[in-house]
Enzyme design. Structure first.
Site, PDB file in Angstrom:
ATOM      1  N   GLN A 144       2.251   9.326   7.256  1.00 54.81           N
ATOM      2  CA  GLN A 144       3.343   9.470   6.284  1.00 54.81           C
ATOM      3  C   GLN A 144       3.578  10.941   5.965  1.00 54.81           C
ATOM      4  O   GLN A 144       4.725  11.387   5.879  1.00 54.81           O
ATOM      5  CB  GLN A 144       3.023   8.698   5.005  1.00 54.81           C
ATOM      6  CG  GLN A 144       3.004   7.193   5.213  1.00 54.81           C
ATOM      7  CD  GLN A 144       2.634   6.441   3.950  1.00 54.81           C
ATOM      8  OE1 GLN A 144       2.339   7.028   2.918  1.00 54.81           O
ATOM      9  NE2 GLN A 144       2.647   5.117   4.043  1.00 54.81           N
ATOM     10  N   ASP A 181      -4.604  -0.174   7.890  1.00 54.48           N
ATOM     11  CA  ASP A 181      -4.023  -1.269   7.094  1.00 54.48           C
ATOM     12  C   ASP A 181      -4.706  -2.611   7.370  1.00 54.48           C
ATOM     13  O   ASP A 181      -4.424  -3.606   6.700  1.00 54.48           O
ATOM     14  CB  ASP A 181      -2.525  -1.411   7.401  1.00 54.48           C
ATOM     15  CG  ASP A 181      -1.737  -0.209   6.890  1.00 54.48           C
ATOM     16  OD1 ASP A 181      -2.205   0.464   5.959  1.00 54.48           O
ATOM     17  OD2 ASP A 181      -0.644   0.054   7.431  1.00 54.48           O
TER      18      ASP A 181
HETATM   19  C1  S3P Z   1       2.325   4.382   7.680  1.00 58.14           C
HETATM   20  C2  S3P Z   1       1.195   5.156   7.657  1.00 58.14           C
HETATM   21  C3  S3P Z   1      -0.058   4.730   6.994  1.00 58.14           C
HETATM   22  C4  S3P Z   1      -0.084   3.228   6.728  1.00 58.14           C
HETATM   23  C5  S3P Z   1       1.209   2.742   6.155  1.00 58.14           C
HETATM   24  C6  S3P Z   1       2.356   3.018   7.117  1.00 58.14           C
HETATM   25  C7  S3P Z   1       3.545   4.905   8.335  1.00 58.14           C
HETATM   26  O1  S3P Z   1      -0.178   5.386   5.757  1.00 58.14           O
HETATM   27  O2  S3P Z   1      -1.144   2.918   5.854  1.00 58.14           O
HETATM   28  O3  S3P Z   1       1.161   1.350   5.892  1.00 58.14           O
HETATM   29  O4  S3P Z   1       4.465   4.123   8.621  1.00 58.14           O
HETATM   30  O5  S3P Z   1       3.589   6.124   8.586  1.00 58.14           O
HETATM   31  P1  S3P Z   1      -0.843   6.859   5.656  1.00 58.14           P
HETATM   32  O6  S3P Z   1       0.026   7.807   6.346  1.00 58.14           O
HETATM   33  O7  S3P Z   1      -0.916   7.128   4.170  1.00 58.14           O
HETATM   34  O8  S3P Z   1      -2.199   6.742   6.265  1.00 58.14           O
END
Ligand code: S3P
Length: 450
Positions: A176, A327
Site C-alpha cells: 500500500q 491477509d
Molecule cells: C494490499 C496490501 C496489503 C494487504 C491489503 C491489500 C494492497 O497491505 O494487507 O489487504 O492491495 O496493496 P499492506 O500494504 O499494509 O501490507
C-alpha cells in the site's frame, strides 16, 4: 444485494460433512482497486471483467467518480471506466468515504497528492484507528500537506500540489505504501524511486505496464527491489480480466484441508508468487494441494487450485514468508488449530494494524473455542491436537471481514457451532461467502445456534 448482506447480524457455522465441488471466488481485491484507479487516469475506455463488487472496491469506484472519472457497471456485469488522463482529476465536492478499506485510503491519498486541491477523507470506525503516518511521511517529503486527526489517523485532508520526485526506502514492507508513492509519482516530473528491502505484491507495477507505462524494477541478490518511475507518462486504456482473489480462495482451501474427505477445485485464482504463501504453507503442513492450468492473464499469473482434505501437521512458518500471505494468517491460525502438533507463526507485527488487531482478536476467539495457544507480540504459537476443536463460542468480528470468515470456516469442522456477531462485514471482500460455502456442503445460517 447478496444473501450475506441480508443476513447482517449474527451468523452461525455448524459442523458439516466433506465439502465437494468446483467453484470460483470473487475477483481479487487488490487488482480491482487498481483497475478502477489506473483506468480512471488512462486515456480511453477500460473494460473490467470480474471486478470484485465488495464494499471496499465500491468505495474506490465512488471516489473515482467524485474525482471526475466515469465508472459504470454494464448489464453484462462488466465495468466500464472512462479515464480523465494523468493530471486531470477534478476537485471532489464531498468527502471521499473509504469505508473499511485501508488499501483504498492509502492508494487514493497518493493519487490526489499531486492534484491541486483539497481532498477530505473519512471511513468507518476500523479505518479511523489505522496508521496513516506510513503514507503521510513520503507524501509530505514530496511536497503534499496532510492535515489529520492526532496520531496521523483518519479523518484527514490531503492538500495536493506540484510534487518533487523522491527516493524512498520503505521502513515497513507494505504494497500500500509503495503503491501510494507510485500513484503520487504518476503526475510528478522526474524519476521517483521506491526501494523495498522485501518484495511486496506487485500488482501496481504489473498494471502500469499493462496500461503502456514504462516502469523499471531491479532486483538485488538479496531480493530487495528498486522500482523507478518517470512521471507524467500517458496511460492508455486496456481491458482487464480480474482473477479470483487468492485471499478469498484461502478460506475454501483451509475448509477443504481440515475436513477429511473433502475435494474441491477453485478455478481461475490469482497465484502471483508474491501472494501464494498460504498455499505453500498448507502444502508444508501436509495438505494435498496442487495448482494446475497455470497461465498468464494481463500480467498476472492465474491457475486452478485443487485440494483434498486430510490430516494436517504443525509446522514453523518462516517469518520471511509472512509478506506473501499477510491477509491469510487468520485462516491459517484456524488450520493450525486442526493440525497435529505445534504451529509457530512469527514476524506478524503488521497483523496488529489491519482491520482489527488480528493477533489479539484471533487469539481471543480461538481460546474461547478451546484452542491452546500462546500469544506473542509478533505472532501466535498454536498447539493443535489432531482432533476437532470444541468450538461453541460467539466471536466478535471487530468490523473485520477476515475474522468473520475464519471463524465460520472453523465452525465447519468444530464439535459445536461457532457464531460470529456480525456477518455483514464479509461484504467488504467476499460477497456471497455463506451461499458459496453452503453450495459445496457447509452449514452456515443466519442467527445464533439454537
Ligand atoms: C494490499 C496490501 C496489503 C494487504 C491489503 C491489500 C494492497 O497491505 O494487507 O489487504 O492491495 O496493496 P499492506 O500494504 O499494509 O501490507
Amino acid at each position: 444485494m447478496t444473501m450475506d448482506k441480508m443476513i447482517s447480524g449474527p451468523v452461525t457455522s455448524s459442523a458439516c460433512g466433506p465439502i465437494k465441488g468446483r467453484v470460483t471466488v470473487p475477483g481479487d481485491k487488490s487488482i480491482s482497486h487498481r483497475s478502477l484507479i489506473l483506468g480512471s487516469l488512462a486515456i480511453g475506455q477500460t473494460r473490467v471483467s470480474g471486478l470484485l463488487e465488495g464494499e471496499d472496491v465500491l468505495a474506490t469506484a465512488e471516489a473515482m467518480r467524485k474525482l471526475g472519472a466515469q465508472v459504470e457497471k454494464q448489464d453484462s456485469g462488466d465495468w466500464i471506466v472512462n479515464g480523465v488522463g494523468v493530471g486531470s482529476l477534478s476537485e471532489p465536492d464531498s468527502v471521499l468515504d473509504m469505508g473499511n478499506s485501508g488499501t483504498a485510503a492509502r492508494l487514493l491519498m497518493g493519487l490526489v497528492a499531486s492534484a491541486p486541491f483539497n481532498s477530505f477523507f473519512s471511513g468507518d470506525a476500523s479505518l479511523h484507528k489505522r496508521p496513516m503516518k506510513r503514507v503521510a511521511t513520503p507524501l509530505t517529503q514530496m511536497g503534499a500537506t496532510i492535515t489529520s486527526r492526532s496520531g496521523d489517523r483518519f479523518p484527514l485532508c490531503v492538500t495536493g500540489r506540484d510534487l518533487m520526485p523522491i527516493t524512498y526506502e520503505l521502513p515497513v514492507a507494505s504494497a500500500q505504501v509503495k503503491s501510494c508513492i507510485l500513484l503520487a509519482a504518476l503526475d510528478t516530473p522526474g524519476i521517483t524511486t521506491v526501494i523495498e528491502p522485501k518484495p511486496t505484491r506487485d500488482h501496481t507495477e504489473n498494471m502500469l505496464r499493462h496500461f503502456g507505462a514504462e516502469i523499471s524494477v531491479e532486483t538485488a541478490e538479496d531480493g530487495a527491489r528498486t522500482i523507478s518511475y518517470q512521471g507524467q507518462q500517458e496511460l492508455t486504456a486496456a481491458d482487464i480480466i480480474v482473477p479470483g482473489d487468492p485471499s478469498s480462495a484461502a478460506f475454501l482451501a483451509v475448509a477443504a484441508a481440515i475436513i477429511p474427505g473433502s475435494h474441491i477445485v477453485i478455478e481461475n485464482v490469482g497465484v502471483n508468487p508474491l501472494r501464494d504463501g498460504l498455499f505453500e504453507t498448507l502444502g508444508q503442513m501436509g495438505a494435498d494441494l496442487t495448482i494446475t492450468n497455470l497461465r498468464e492473464q494481463g500480467g498476472e499469473q492465474v491457475g486452478d487450485i485443487e485440494i483434498h482434505g486430510g490430516l494436517l501437521k504443525g509446522v514453523t512458518v518462516p517469518p520471511e514468508r509472512a509478506i506473501s500471505m499477510i491477509d491469510e494468517y487468520p485462516v491459517l491460525f484456524v488450520a493450525a488449530a486442526f493440525a497435529h502438533g505445534t504451529t509457530t507463526m512469527r514476524g506478524l507485527e503488521e497483523l496488529r494494524v489491519k482491520e482489527s488487531d488480528r493477533i489479539a482478536v484471533m487469539a481471543e476467539g480461538l481460546k474461547a473455542c478451546g484452542v491452546k495457544l500462546e500469544e506473542l507480540d509478533d505472532g501466535l504459537i498454536i498447539h493443535g491436537r489432531a482432533v476437532p476443536p470444541k468450538g461453541g463460542a460467539t466471536v466478535e468480528t471487530h468490523l473485520d471481514h477476515r475474522i468473520a470468515m475464519s471463524f465460520l470456516v472453523m465452525g465447519m469442522g468444530s464439535e459445536e457451532p461457532i457464531t460470529v456477531d456480525d456477518g455483514s462485514v464479509m461484504e467488504t471482500s467476499f460477497p456471497g461467502f455463506s451461499s458459496l460455502m453452503n453450495s459445496i456442503g457447509a452449514n452456515i445460517q443466519q442467527g445464533r445456534s439454537s
